[in-house]
Design a protein around this motif. Structure first.
Motif, PDB file in Angstrom:
ATOM      1  N   GLY A 103     -38.904 -76.686  12.541  1.00  0.00           N
ATOM      2  CA  GLY A 103     -39.497 -76.500  11.079  1.00  0.00           C
ATOM      3  C   GLY A 103     -39.696 -75.039  11.115  1.00  0.00           C
ATOM      4  N   LEU A 104     -38.700 -74.116  11.438  1.00  0.00           N
ATOM      5  CA  LEU A 104     -38.687 -72.852  11.227  1.00  0.00           C
ATOM      6  C   LEU A 104     -37.393 -72.117  10.592  1.00  0.00           C
ATOM      7  CD1 LEU A 104     -39.440 -71.794  15.046  1.00  0.00           C
ATOM      8  CD2 LEU A 104     -41.144 -71.819  12.995  1.00  0.00           C
ATOM      9  N   GLU A 105     -36.962 -72.977   9.673  1.00  0.00           N
ATOM     10  CA  GLU A 105     -35.831 -72.776   8.634  1.00  0.00           C
ATOM     11  C   GLU A 105     -36.363 -71.944   7.316  1.00  0.00           C
ATOM     12  OE1 GLU A 105     -36.876 -76.838   6.949  1.00  0.00           O
ATOM     13  OE2 GLU A 105     -36.783 -75.850   8.836  1.00  0.00           O
ATOM     14  N   ASP A 106     -37.820 -71.926   7.140  1.00  0.00           N
ATOM     15  CA  ASP A 106     -38.124 -71.287   5.907  1.00  0.00           C
ATOM     16  C   ASP A 106     -38.313 -69.948   6.017  1.00  0.00           C
ATOM     17  OD1 ASP A 106     -40.178 -71.522   7.291  1.00  0.00           O
ATOM     18  OD2 ASP A 106     -41.697 -72.086   5.759  1.00  0.00           O
ATOM     19  N   ALA A 107     -38.531 -69.073   4.761  1.00  0.00           N
ATOM     20  CA  ALA A 107     -38.450 -67.529   4.764  1.00  0.00           C
ATOM     21  C   ALA A 107     -39.841 -67.178   5.869  1.00  0.00           C
ATOM     22  CB  ALA A 107     -38.609 -67.252   3.405  1.00  0.00           C
ATOM     23  N   GLY A 108     -40.868 -67.816   5.555  1.00  0.00           N
ATOM     24  CA  GLY A 108     -42.051 -67.397   6.238  1.00  0.00           C
ATOM     25  C   GLY A 108     -42.324 -67.744   7.927  1.00  0.00           C
ATOM     26  N   ALA A 109     -41.128 -68.079   8.213  1.00  0.00           N
ATOM     27  CA  ALA A 109     -41.014 -68.657   9.584  1.00  0.00           C
ATOM     28  C   ALA A 109     -41.283 -67.386  10.701  1.00  0.00           C
ATOM     29  CB  ALA A 109     -39.873 -69.254  10.142  1.00  0.00           C
ATOM     30  N   GLY A 110     -40.714 -66.105  10.208  1.00  0.00           N
ATOM     31  CA  GLY A 110     -41.083 -64.923  10.999  1.00  0.00           C
ATOM     32  C   GLY A 110     -42.251 -64.549  11.165  1.00  0.00           C
ATOM     33  N   LYS A 111     -43.128 -64.691   9.941  1.00  0.00           N
ATOM     34  CA  LYS A 111     -44.733 -64.326   9.857  1.00  0.00           C
ATOM     35  C   LYS A 111     -45.355 -65.432  10.635  1.00  0.00           C
ATOM     36  CE  LYS A 111     -48.304 -63.690   6.915  1.00  0.00           C
ATOM     37  NZ  LYS A 111     -48.862 -64.292   5.485  1.00  0.00           N
ATOM     38  N   ASP A 112     -45.067 -66.593  10.550  1.00  0.00           N
ATOM     39  CA  ASP A 112     -45.457 -67.764  11.483  1.00  0.00           C
ATOM     40  C   ASP A 112     -45.529 -67.350  12.915  1.00  0.00           C
ATOM     41  OD1 ASP A 112     -46.245 -68.822   9.033  1.00  0.00           O
ATOM     42  OD2 ASP A 112     -44.775 -70.502   9.214  1.00  0.00           O
ATOM     43  N   MET A 113     -44.230 -67.186  13.473  1.00  0.00           N
ATOM     44  CA  MET A 113     -43.990 -66.704  14.811  1.00  0.00           C
ATOM     45  C   MET A 113     -44.696 -65.647  15.363  1.00  0.00           C
ATOM     46  SD  MET A 113     -42.216 -69.226  16.198  1.00  0.00           S
ATOM     47  CE  MET A 113     -41.838 -68.348  17.558  1.00  0.00           C
ATOM     48  N   ALA A 114     -44.992 -64.630  14.443  1.00  0.00           N
ATOM     49  CA  ALA A 114     -45.678 -63.269  14.715  1.00  0.00           C
ATOM     50  C   ALA A 114     -47.195 -63.811  14.830  1.00  0.00           C
ATOM     51  CB  ALA A 114     -45.360 -62.041  13.885  1.00  0.00           C
ATOM     52  N   GLU A 115     -47.704 -64.714  14.030  1.00  0.00           N
ATOM     53  CA  GLU A 115     -49.185 -65.091  14.151  1.00  0.00           C
ATOM     54  C   GLU A 115     -49.309 -65.917  15.588  1.00  0.00           C
ATOM     55  OE1 GLU A 115     -50.195 -66.934  10.378  1.00  0.00           O
ATOM     56  OE2 GLU A 115     -50.182 -65.112   9.517  1.00  0.00           O
TER      57      GLU A 115
END
Length: 102
Positions: free
Chosen positions: A44-56
């Motif tokens: 579920g990490l293919e979208d553009a916001g995945a990097g921000k989600d992982m940082a959070e």
């Protein structure tokens, strides 16, 4: 062109012309990128916001670890104080302190 198409073309080219080093490297690179994209999509990490989600998530995990470490420190400190208090009470009883109070 999608990764599936590029990989299929490279494999077709390798089958027709023979697989030279450049073609094999291109096949490996495309297969790796395609596999990584599929793995991220399954997570579920293919979208553009995945990097921000992982940082959070990393920040949240760090906060959890800090809280756990602080709780352990506090528990050990509390246990140490209780042990010291029990030693003092034991010494007072052994030395006859209750007799001094009468």
């Amino acid at each position: 062109m999608s990764g599936d198409m590029v990989l299929a073309q490279l494999i077709g080219q390798a089958g027709e012309e023979g697989a030279d080093l450049v073609t094999l490297r291109a096949i490996v690179e495309e297969a790796g990128e395609l596999g990584a994209r599929r793995a991220l999509a399954r997570l579920g990490l293919e979208d553009a916001g995945a990097g921000k989600d992982m940082a959070e998530l990393r920040e949240l995990l760090g906060a959890w670890r800090d809280a756990k470490r602080s709780a352990l420190k506090a528990a050990f400190a509390w246990g140490g104080r209780m042990l010291a208090a029990l030693v003092l009470v034991g010494l007072a009883v052994k030395l006859g302190f209750p007799g001094w109070l009468k």
